[in-house]
Each structure stands twice: as structure tokens, then as C-alpha cells.
Design a protein around this motif. Structure first.
Motif, PDB file in Angstrom:
ATOM      1  N   VAL A  65       0.834 -17.090   2.803  1.00 28.76           N
ATOM      2  CA  VAL A  65       1.143 -15.851   1.848  1.00 28.76           C
ATOM      3  C   VAL A  65       0.136 -14.747   2.249  1.00 28.76           C
ATOM      4  CG1 VAL A  65       1.275 -14.973  -0.535  1.00 28.76           C
ATOM      5  CG2 VAL A  65       2.233 -17.073   0.071  1.00 28.76           C
ATOM      6  N   TRP A  66      -1.169 -15.134   2.484  1.00 28.34           N
ATOM      7  CA  TRP A  66      -2.101 -14.090   2.797  1.00 28.34           C
ATOM      8  C   TRP A  66      -1.898 -13.607   4.326  1.00 28.34           C
ATOM      9  CZ3 TRP A  66      -5.015 -11.883  -0.226  1.00 28.34           C
ATOM     10  CH2 TRP A  66      -5.420 -12.665  -1.615  1.00 28.34           C
ATOM     11  N   ARG A  67      -1.306 -14.492   5.314  1.00 26.03           N
ATOM     12  CA  ARG A  67      -0.725 -13.993   6.520  1.00 26.03           C
ATOM     13  C   ARG A  67       0.291 -12.732   6.301  1.00 26.03           C
ATOM     14  NH1 ARG A  67      -0.366 -19.743   9.464  1.00 26.03           N
ATOM     15  NH2 ARG A  67      -2.658 -19.781  10.310  1.00 26.03           N
ATOM     16  N   GLN A  68       0.957 -12.854   5.523  1.00 26.22           N
ATOM     17  CA  GLN A  68       2.100 -11.603   5.320  1.00 26.22           C
ATOM     18  C   GLN A  68       1.176 -10.508   4.678  1.00 26.22           C
ATOM     19  OE1 GLN A  68       5.485 -12.133   5.725  1.00 26.22           O
ATOM     20  NE2 GLN A  68       4.556 -14.430   6.354  1.00 26.22           N
ATOM     21  N   LEU A  69       0.255 -10.495   3.980  1.00 27.08           N
ATOM     22  CA  LEU A  69      -0.699  -9.180   3.550  1.00 27.08           C
ATOM     23  C   LEU A  69      -1.159  -8.691   5.113  1.00 27.08           C
ATOM     24  CD1 LEU A  69      -2.062  -7.375   1.738  1.00 27.08           C
ATOM     25  CD2 LEU A  69      -3.672  -9.380   1.416  1.00 27.08           C
ATOM     26  N   TRP A  70      -1.688  -9.672   6.016  1.00 28.32           N
ATOM     27  CA  TRP A  70      -2.307  -9.174   6.847  1.00 28.32           C
ATOM     28  C   TRP A  70      -1.431  -8.297   7.980  1.00 28.32           C
ATOM     29  CZ3 TRP A  70      -4.868 -14.526   7.996  1.00 28.32           C
ATOM     30  CH2 TRP A  70      -5.866 -14.925   7.094  1.00 28.32           C
ATOM     31  N   ARG A  71      -0.126  -9.041   8.033  1.00 25.93           N
ATOM     32  CA  ARG A  71       0.883  -8.092   8.805  1.00 25.93           C
ATOM     33  C   ARG A  71       1.272  -6.739   8.217  1.00 25.93           C
ATOM     34  NH1 ARG A  71       2.690 -13.914   9.196  1.00 25.93           N
ATOM     35  NH2 ARG A  71       2.307 -14.642  11.000  1.00 25.93           N
ATOM     36  N   VAL A  72       1.216  -6.806   6.892  1.00 26.47           N
ATOM     37  CA  VAL A  72       1.557  -5.495   6.075  1.00 26.47           C
ATOM     38  C   VAL A  72       0.593  -4.511   6.428  1.00 26.47           C
ATOM     39  CG1 VAL A  72       2.063  -4.562   4.002  1.00 26.47           C
ATOM     40  CG2 VAL A  72       3.142  -6.742   4.498  1.00 26.47           C
ATOM     41  N   LEU A  73      -0.823  -4.768   6.524  1.00 24.74           N
ATOM     42  CA  LEU A  73      -1.770  -4.048   6.311  1.00 24.74           C
ATOM     43  C   LEU A  73      -1.790  -3.504   7.683  1.00 24.74           C
ATOM     44  CD1 LEU A  73      -4.749  -5.557   4.427  1.00 24.74           C
ATOM     45  CD2 LEU A  73      -2.960  -3.952   3.524  1.00 24.74           C
TER      46      LEU A  73
ATOM     47  N   LEU B  15      -7.892  -1.528 -14.176  1.00 20.04           N
ATOM     48  CA  LEU B  15      -9.051  -2.256 -13.539  1.00 20.04           C
ATOM     49  C   LEU B  15      -8.826  -3.670 -13.282  1.00 20.04           C
ATOM     50  CD1 LEU B  15     -11.764  -0.402 -15.461  1.00 20.04           C
ATOM     51  CD2 LEU B  15     -10.972   0.226 -13.166  1.00 20.04           C
ATOM     52  N   ASN B  16      -8.271  -4.158 -14.278  1.00 22.87           N
ATOM     53  CA  ASN B  16      -7.903  -5.719 -14.165  1.00 22.87           C
ATOM     54  C   ASN B  16      -6.883  -6.016 -12.873  1.00 22.87           C
ATOM     55  OD1 ASN B  16      -8.500  -8.480 -14.823  1.00 22.87           O
ATOM     56  ND2 ASN B  16      -6.155  -8.329 -15.756  1.00 22.87           N
ATOM     57  N   PHE B  17      -6.200  -5.031 -12.724  1.00 23.83           N
ATOM     58  CA  PHE B  17      -5.013  -5.376 -11.465  1.00 23.83           C
ATOM     59  C   PHE B  17      -5.622  -4.500 -10.059  1.00 23.83           C
ATOM     60  CE2 PHE B  17      -2.717  -6.036 -15.599  1.00 23.83           C
ATOM     61  CZ  PHE B  17      -2.135  -7.216 -15.090  1.00 23.83           C
ATOM     62  N   ARG B  18      -6.473  -3.950 -10.155  1.00 22.83           N
ATOM     63  CA  ARG B  18      -6.891  -3.321  -8.971  1.00 22.83           C
ATOM     64  C   ARG B  18      -8.198  -4.003  -8.304  1.00 22.83           C
ATOM     65  NH1 ARG B  18     -11.667   1.345  -8.698  1.00 22.83           N
ATOM     66  NH2 ARG B  18     -11.512   1.682  -6.544  1.00 22.83           N
ATOM     67  N   CYS B  19      -7.897  -4.209  -7.105  1.00 22.31           N
ATOM     68  CA  CYS B  19      -8.713  -5.054  -6.266  1.00 22.31           C
ATOM     69  C   CYS B  19      -9.522  -4.079  -5.239  1.00 22.31           C
ATOM     70  CB  CYS B  19      -7.842  -5.995  -5.354  1.00 22.31           C
ATOM     71  SG  CYS B  19      -8.864  -7.009  -4.421  1.00 22.31           S
ATOM     72  N   GLU B  20     -10.672  -3.730  -5.375  1.00 16.26           N
ATOM     73  CA  GLU B  20     -11.511  -2.849  -4.991  1.00 16.26           C
ATOM     74  C   GLU B  20     -11.869  -3.294  -3.336  1.00 16.26           C
ATOM     75  OE1 GLU B  20     -15.047  -1.845  -6.859  1.00 16.26           O
ATOM     76  OE2 GLU B  20     -14.044  -1.642  -8.925  1.00 16.26           O
ATOM     77  N   ASP B  21     -12.016  -4.647  -3.084  1.00 11.28           N
ATOM     78  CA  ASP B  21     -12.197  -5.091  -1.768  1.00 11.28           C
ATOM     79  C   ASP B  21     -11.066  -5.155  -0.894  1.00 11.28           C
ATOM     80  OD1 ASP B  21     -14.137  -6.578   0.051  1.00 11.28           O
ATOM     81  OD2 ASP B  21     -12.612  -7.916   0.048  1.00 11.28           O
ATOM     82  N   LEU B  22      -9.778  -4.872  -1.541  1.00 13.49           N
ATOM     83  CA  LEU B  22      -8.644  -4.739  -0.569  1.00 13.49           C
ATOM     84  C   LEU B  22      -8.800  -3.341  -0.274  1.00 13.49           C
ATOM     85  CD1 LEU B  22      -5.807  -5.295   0.156  1.00 13.49           C
ATOM     86  CD2 LEU B  22      -5.222  -4.513  -1.633  1.00 13.49           C
ATOM     87  N   GLU B  23      -9.392  -2.177  -0.714  1.00 12.05           N
ATOM     88  CA  GLU B  23      -9.413  -1.110  -0.296  1.00 12.05           C
ATOM     89  C   GLU B  23     -10.536  -0.935   0.859  1.00 12.05           C
ATOM     90  OE1 GLU B  23     -10.481   1.485  -3.717  1.00 12.05           O
ATOM     91  OE2 GLU B  23      -8.721   0.987  -4.899  1.00 12.05           O
ATOM     92  N   SER B  24     -11.366  -1.585   0.605  1.00 12.40           N
ATOM     93  CA  SER B  24     -12.183  -1.958   1.839  1.00 12.40           C
ATOM     94  C   SER B  24     -11.962  -2.515   3.073  1.00 12.40           C
ATOM     95  CB  SER B  24     -13.461  -2.417   1.119  1.00 12.40           C
ATOM     96  OG  SER B  24     -14.288  -2.083   0.273  1.00 12.40           O
ATOM     97  N   TYR B  25     -11.015  -3.482   2.729  1.00 20.26           N
ATOM     98  CA  TYR B  25     -10.299  -4.141   4.046  1.00 20.26           C
ATOM     99  C   TYR B  25      -9.207  -3.277   4.675  1.00 20.26           C
ATOM    100  CZ  TYR B  25      -7.717  -7.756   6.476  1.00 20.26           C
ATOM    101  OH  TYR B  25      -7.190  -8.552   7.239  1.00 20.26           O
ATOM    102  N   VAL B  26      -8.680  -2.345   3.915  1.00 20.01           N
ATOM    103  CA  VAL B  26      -7.711  -1.428   4.797  1.00 20.01           C
ATOM    104  C   VAL B  26      -8.430  -0.555   5.479  1.00 20.01           C
ATOM    105  CG1 VAL B  26      -6.182   0.472   4.166  1.00 20.01           C
ATOM    106  CG2 VAL B  26      -5.950  -1.377   2.697  1.00 20.01           C
ATOM    107  N   LEU B  27      -9.702  -0.116   5.273  1.00 20.71           N
ATOM    108  CA  LEU B  27     -10.521   0.710   6.062  1.00 20.71           C
ATOM    109  C   LEU B  27     -11.148  -0.017   7.242  1.00 20.71           C
ATOM    110  CD1 LEU B  27     -12.276   2.702   3.559  1.00 20.71           C
ATOM    111  CD2 LEU B  27     -10.442   3.201   4.623  1.00 20.71           C
ATOM    112  N   ASP B  28     -11.050  -1.420   7.089  1.00 16.94           N
ATOM    113  CA  ASP B  28     -11.760  -2.186   8.219  1.00 16.94           C
ATOM    114  C   ASP B  28     -10.889  -2.929   9.080  1.00 16.94           C
ATOM    115  OD1 ASP B  28     -14.191  -1.813   6.884  1.00 16.94           O
ATOM    116  OD2 ASP B  28     -13.992  -4.032   5.961  1.00 16.94           O
ATOM    117  N   VAL B  29      -9.306  -2.663   8.939  1.00 15.19           N
ATOM    118  CA  VAL B  29      -8.406  -3.034   9.814  1.00 15.19           C
ATOM    119  C   VAL B  29      -8.441  -1.935  11.021  1.00 15.19           C
ATOM    120  CG1 VAL B  29      -5.855  -3.138  10.190  1.00 15.19           C
ATOM    121  CG2 VAL B  29      -6.960  -3.843   8.067  1.00 15.19           C
ATOM    122  N   GLU B  30      -8.670  -2.464  12.376  1.00 15.66           N
ATOM    123  CA  GLU B  30      -8.836  -1.652  13.404  1.00 15.66           C
ATOM    124  C   GLU B  30      -7.318  -1.460  14.061  1.00 15.66           C
ATOM    125  OE1 GLU B  30     -11.912  -2.791  16.074  1.00 15.66           O
ATOM    126  OE2 GLU B  30     -12.652  -4.311  14.642  1.00 15.66           O
TER     127      GLU B  30
END
Length: 670
Positions: A161-169, A185-200
Motif C-alpha cells: 500500500v505504501w508503494r502505491q503512495l510512492w508511485r503517486v508522489l 491537525l489530527n488528519f494532517r501529516c506534516e512529514d508527508l509534506e516534507s517527503y513531497v519536497l524530497d522526491v527528486e
């Protein structure tokens, strides 16, 4: 006698079972592992909770290790009870301490990242790297739970399931994270926003550059918030430098349905209008459904909050709930420049790809359906099952990339809060007093009574309580009013009542919105409370007991206060000294002390039934000496004693007895 013929058909149930056992044995021997091979049909099954044995086996499978079990080597391990297994609520001091500790360790809550890869890697090498990185991520979360004693929400444990997220990003240019407006705030994932900026790069290949993609926080179900609440959230996200937008998929879908009905009505009335159009002026013609904007309130749609008036908060452009077309325009304004992306051939993309990510219950599917319904285009998805990510052509310039619903790891204070947030399933909960108590703390007593039409009786000091509404008071009253009782016992079924109330809370029938940090929750929800009371004003009250009014033990829930001649309460009345008693206690005190029968003397008269034919009496008279004193306490003369004894004997004769009828008594309920 000829022997029976042999059945040439060798297939059958027994042969099928034998073949299946042989096939499974051969697969186990060839796999080289002691665990069961993963079924290809269930690879994308979402796994948010695992037993200890299943978690151990899945971890061993990810690590690619072999293990053996040693028999007759039993070791008893006593694990102390920790706060993570406590289903009840924390005290205010403990909750503040837990929230402070969670804030200090929030950077340790990370999303599993796909390891860096090059095009020269083979498929087995890439698979091994991904499993190693995912295993390391699982170990970090286990360290938070076991060593640091943090309580985490259930999170996705299946790497597929996480591989599906990687492909979408990697496919998307703009990643939209959808959250629930009641608790962003409970449904927001702050680290996901950082991960989006890290995708090359355009495909995530190592060395192609970072920071190309953009984030957008879409606050869905914004129709549950007032203009003032949206303004407070806008101030909070502006302070955090977060791109956000307010949207309501329910409102957008409702408006689309109204437009379809208006177009259908125009089509049906078209020929008749053309025949009658001669001799009529344009100014006198009534407005057609296309000319006027459909009003959801006039059409009978039940919106949760009324339309705001022209207030200062409503005029703020930041608090505007966007329509579908305005949301699409926002996608183009927030999205990055497409010339910075290049495919394998070096060409620039011609369509904007918007990735939609969020929890399974935040309205992601409703948002997609609202976007598609506005454009009325056909949906085209990539081949595969529905659990895969899907690409949807919204228009000639934009494509939606739908990711399967993902449960991100988040900190939690108690399991009761996870039940109220809809993270844990309500039908599978075993402890219901904690979540119900949390609902009572968030929803005021008057709102609960008005919503369900109840008269909740709180235990006072005389009944052994403290005058504070508890979960048992609400659940028992709700169960009696709805007729929920345990089979064979007849007592109110509080567990069933708790499931109904908690589902109403999750579905926003009992509306409560979490405020931003450093804002009082009571003040934040004051306007919502007033609106809720106005909506259910005049609602019919549910019964408070299963005993009818004609029962001999019926006691009015709100007795009329008794006062003396000067207008003050009597000094001997308990209500004069204690006003916190329940209605039932006050009614009993009133009947005991304030009865004005027999000259107004303060005597304990009661209402009887059966042999006494509903007459009042103060004590039983069975022996001659009991007739010497009257009901008012004065001694009686000989003639009066004889008259009373003769009257008692006449009433006791059989020919004066009336035929008894079976009555529904309330004994045992009161």
C-alpha cells in the motif's frame, strides 16, 4: 452378483483436497521459508492492526530471515501494565504532559520513504532496498511504542500500500492532502509534506533535483465550520506558512444535483413554454431554473450549518468555501511550472497531474466525485484492481491521480480519542465508557437533551453522586428511551446505546470541532452550540421510563414546588436546604412532607391500591388497640373507635370487594 462398476472420474472433493495439500507442501518446500507465502490476491490488502504473532511473522518475511521454534523451552514474561493499554481517559495534568511530550518527539513520526534508486538497479535489488528501508521504519515506530511508551494510532503496515503512495508522489506535480475540517491537525501529516519536497525529478530518480513539487492542504467538510472558525484556522495556517483551501464535497454534490434537476425541469417544460410565448413580454416572464441560482435550503436539503450572514469573517476571502471551478483554478495557480519537469525523452508534460492523498474517511472519494460531476467527463483509470492508484482525466489540461486511503502514524492520548475521531471501529470496541465520557465533555448536556429529546437525570448528593453528568446517566437514559434492554435481564443495554451515540458523533450529528492550538474549545464551539439548539428547538421528548402514567408508582419528573403562605419554602422541606437533588428525590420529599390531607398535618400519607380501593391511609390497622388513635394523631373516643372498626369489617366482606384487574405496576423501576 456382478461387482459395481469402477468410477472412471478420478476428480472429486477428496481428490481436490489431496491435490491442494500436495501443492501447498511443494510451495513451502520450494520457498525456503518457514512462513506462509504471501498470496498474490491479497497483496494490496490494507493492514492497520496486527497481533503479536502476525507482526513477528511479517517482520521476519520483510527481513528475509529464517527461524526455528524450540519446543519445551517456555519462559514466562510478566509485562507491567502501561498507559498505552489503559482504555480510560487521562486527567488534565497527565494529558497536558502527554501532549507536551508528543510535541517534543513529533519529528520522529515519519512516513516510510522509498530509498534512492538508479535506472541500473535490477528488480530484486530494488525490492530488497525497499523492504530494508520499510523494516527500519517499522523498528523506529516500535521503539516509540515499546521503549518510550507512546500511544500511536493504527497505521498502515503493508508495504504494498505504501508503494502505491510512492508511485503517486513520483507521478504528481501537485500533491493535495485532504483533511477533515473538524480536526485538521489530527488528519494532517506534516512529514508527508516534507517527503513531497524530497522526491527528486519527474520520476524520483536519484540526482535529478529536489523541491520541484508543491503541497496543498484541502480542508474538506468546511460546511461544518462557521465563518469565524474558518477565519481562526486561516490565521493559524498563515502563521505556519501552509497553503490551504476550504472545500465542501457535500455542498458541491448537492448543488450539482439541483442543477441537473433544474435542467431536467427546463427540458420537460420547454415545448409548453414555446407554445405560450406569443404575446408575452420578456419582463413578465418568470425566471427559468437556469437564470436563478439554486438555494439548497429552499430545496429541502439538510445542511449542517446555515448560510452565514454578511459578517466580517464571511467577507474575508481566506474563509471562502470554494466551488468546484474555483478549486480547479486554485490547482493551476498553486501548481509548479511544468517546464521544470521532463520525461525520459526530454519533453515537457502538457497536463497537470494532481495527486490526492488522505485518510480513508476524510471525504477523498467524495471530492473526486464532485470534481468529475462538475465537468461531466468519463472516468478512465489505469488497468488493475480498485486498490491500486487511479488516473482520472478531468479535462484536457488536468489529470487526477487518486491514491488508496492511507492511515498515517499519529500520536494519540487515549484509545477513547481514537474511537471518537473515527480511527478505531466503533462496532469492535469493548470499552465504551471512555469514548462516551469524552463525548459528554465536548458536547454540552443541553445539546444532548435537545438532540435526542431526553431528560437526563443526574445523580445528586442524596443518590450517591456528585451532580456531574456521567456516561452511565446518558447511556441508561438513551437506552430506556429507545427501548434497548439486555436479553434475559431487562436492564438497559448501555453498550448498544453507546454505539449509536458514538456513530452520531462521528457522522457530525453531534457536532464538535477541534480548535487550533492555544484557543479555548468552549469559546470556539459556542456558536455551533447555539445553532444546534435552534435546529432542534421544540423537538418531542422521549419517554424517561417504561412505566405508564397510570401506574401507582408514577412520579412526575418535574414536581411543582410547594411554598408556604408567605411565599417561601417550608423550613422542614429538604428542597429548602438542598436544591441539587434529582426530580425523583424531590417528588418523594414533597409527597412525604408537603401532603395537605387530613388537616394539613405533616403525616406520612401514601397512595394505596388493591384492597384499599385507592384510599389514603397512614398505617395499617389490624388489632383493636390500633384504632385508638386517629390519622391526625389525636386520641379517639369509644364511639369513634367502634365506628372505625365496624367500617373496616364492612370493607373486608367479600360482597363489597370489586373484581380486580391486572395492572401494569411500576414496582422495580422506580
Amino acid at each position: 452378483m456382478t461387482p459395481p462398476k469402477r468410477n472412471n472420474n478420478a476428480s472429486g472433493l477428496g481428490r481436490a483436497i489431496i491435490n491442494k495439500q500436495v501443492k501447498d507442501s511443494r510451495e513451502r518446500n520450494e520457498s525456503g521459508l518457514y512462513t506462509t507465502d504471501i498470496d498474490n490476491s491479497s497483496r494490496l490488502k490494507s493492514v492497520t492492526q496486527e497481533r503479536d504473532l502476525d507482526e513477528f511473522l511479517s517482520t521476519a518475511t520483510l527481513a528475509g530471515l529464517e527461524f526455528t521454534a524450540e519446543r519445551r523451552n517456555v519462559k514466562v514474561v510478566s509485562s507491567p501494565s502501561v498507559a498505552s493499554h489503559n482504555p480510560h481517559l487521562l486527567s488534565e495534568e497527565d494529558e497536558r504532559s502527554a501532549l507536551k511530550k508528543q510535541t517534543e518527539n513529533r519529528q520522529r513520526l515519519r512516513v516510510p520513504r522509498r530509498p534512492a534508486w538508479k535506472r541500473g538497479l535490477t528488480t530484486p535489488q530494488l525490492d530488497r532496498q525497499e523492504k530494508d528501508a520499510f523494516l527500519e521504519w517499522r523498528r523506529g515506530l516500535a521503539e516509540l511504542q515499546d521503549r518510550d511508551k507512546f500511544l500511536l494510532t493504527p497505521f498502515e503496515r503493508n508495504i504494498e500500500v505504501w508503494r502505491q503512495l510512492w508511485r503517486v508522489l513520483e507521478r504528481s506535480h501537485l500533491v493535495v492532502q485532504i483533511v477533515d475540517a473538524r480536526n485538521p491537525l489530527n488528519f494532517r501529516c506534516e512529514d508527508l509534506e516534507s517527503y513531497v519536497l524530497d522526491v527528486e525529478g519527474p520520476e524520483g530518480e536519484q540526482g535529478t533535483g529536489r523541491g520541484l513539487r508543491r503541497n496543498l492542504l484541502l480542508i474538506n467538510k468546511s460546511d461544518l465550520l462557521t465563518a469565524r472558525q474558518r477565519r481562526l484556522w486561516a490565521d493559524y495556517f498563515d502563521q505556519k506558512s501552509v497553503r490551504y483551501a476550504f472545500f465542501s464535497a457535500a455542498n458541491a454534490t448537492a448543488l450539482q444535483e439541483l442543477r441537473r434537476e433544474a435542467e431536467l425541469a427546463k427540458t420537460e417544460q420547454g415545448p409548453a413554454d414555446e407554445g405560450d410565448s406569443s404575446g408575452s413580454d420578456d419582463e413578465d416572464d418568470p425566471k427559468t431554473p437556469e437564470d436563478e441560482v439554486p438555494d439548497p435550503h429552499e430545496s429541502g436539503l439538510q445542511f449542517r450549518l446555515p448560510l452565514e450572514e454578511d459578517s466580517e469573517d464571511a467577507r474575508d476571502p481566506r474563509t471562502r468555501v470554494l466551488s468546484v471551478l474555483e478549486l480547479e483554478d486554485l490547482f493551476f495557480r498553486v501548481a509548479p511550472d511544468l517546464t521544470t519537469f521532463k520525461d525520459a525523452t526530454g519533453a515537457h508534460p502538457t497536463k497537470l497531474v494532481v495527486g490526492l492523498v488522505g485518510y480513508p474517511n476524510v471525504g477523498k472519494s467524495s471530492t473526486i466525485n464532485a470534481l468529475i460531476g462538475e465537468k461531466k467527463v468519463s472516468v478512465s483509470s489505469t488497468p488493475g484492481k480498485t486498490k491500486h492508484f487511479q488516473t482520472i482525466n478531468l479535462s484536457s489540461t488536468i489529470t487526477l491521480c487518486d491514491c488508496p486511503g492511507l492511515v498515517f502514524p499519529q500520536f494519540a492520548t487515549t484509545k477513547a480519542s481514537m474511537v471518537c475521531d473515527g480511527i478505531l471501529p466503533i462496532d469492535q470496541m469493548r470499552e465504551y465508557t471512555g469514548p462516551t465520557t469524552l463525548v459528554i465533555k465536548r458536547i454540552m448536556k443541553e445539546v444532548l437533551e435537545a438532540t435526542y429529546g431526553l431528560d437526563i437525570q443526574v445523580k445528586g448528593v442524596e443518590d450517591g453522586g456528585d451532580g456531574v453528568l456521567r456516561a452511565e446517566d446518558l447511556l441508561s437514559t438513551y437506552a430506556v428511551a429507545r427501548g434497548f434492554s439486555r436479553a434475559g435481564q431487562g436492564t438497559p443495554d448501555e453498550a448498544r446505546a453507546a454505539r449509536y451515540i458514538l456513530k452520531d458523533y462521528v457522522n457530525a450529528k453531534l457536532l464538535y470541532c477541534h480548535p487550533p492550538t492555544d484557543i479555548d474549545p468552549v469559546e470556539f464551539n459556542e456558536e455551533t452550540r447555539v445553532i444546534s439548539l435552534e435546529r432542534v428547538a421544540g423537538k418531542k421528548r422521549a419517554p424517561t421510563t417504561r412505566v405508564g402514567k397510570d401506574s401507582v408508582t408514577f412520579i412526575a419528573s418535574n414536581p411543582v414546588p410547594v411554598s408556604t403562605a408567605d411565599g417561601s419554602a417550608p423550613s422542614h422541606s429538604p428542597s429548602a436546604s438542598n436544591s441539587k437533588g434529582s426530580g425523583r428525590v424531590n417528588a418523594l420529599d414533597h409527597e412525604f412532607f408537603e401532603s395537605n390531607a387530613f388537616g394539613g398535618e405533616s403525616r406520612p400519607f401514601i397512595q394505596s391500591g388493591g384492597d384499599q380501593n385507592g384510599s389514603t391511609f397512614s398505617r395499617v390497622r389490624m388489632f383493636p388497640h390500633q384504632f385508638g388513635i386517629g390519622d391526625d394523631g389525636r386520641p379517639l373516643s369509644g364511639a369513634e373507635v367502634a365506628a372505625r372498626m365496624q367500617a373496616t369489617q364492612i370493607l373486608g366482606k367479600k360482597h363489597h370487594k370489586k373484581t380486580k384487574t391486572k395492572q401494569r405496576s411500576g414496582k422495580g423501576f422506580e
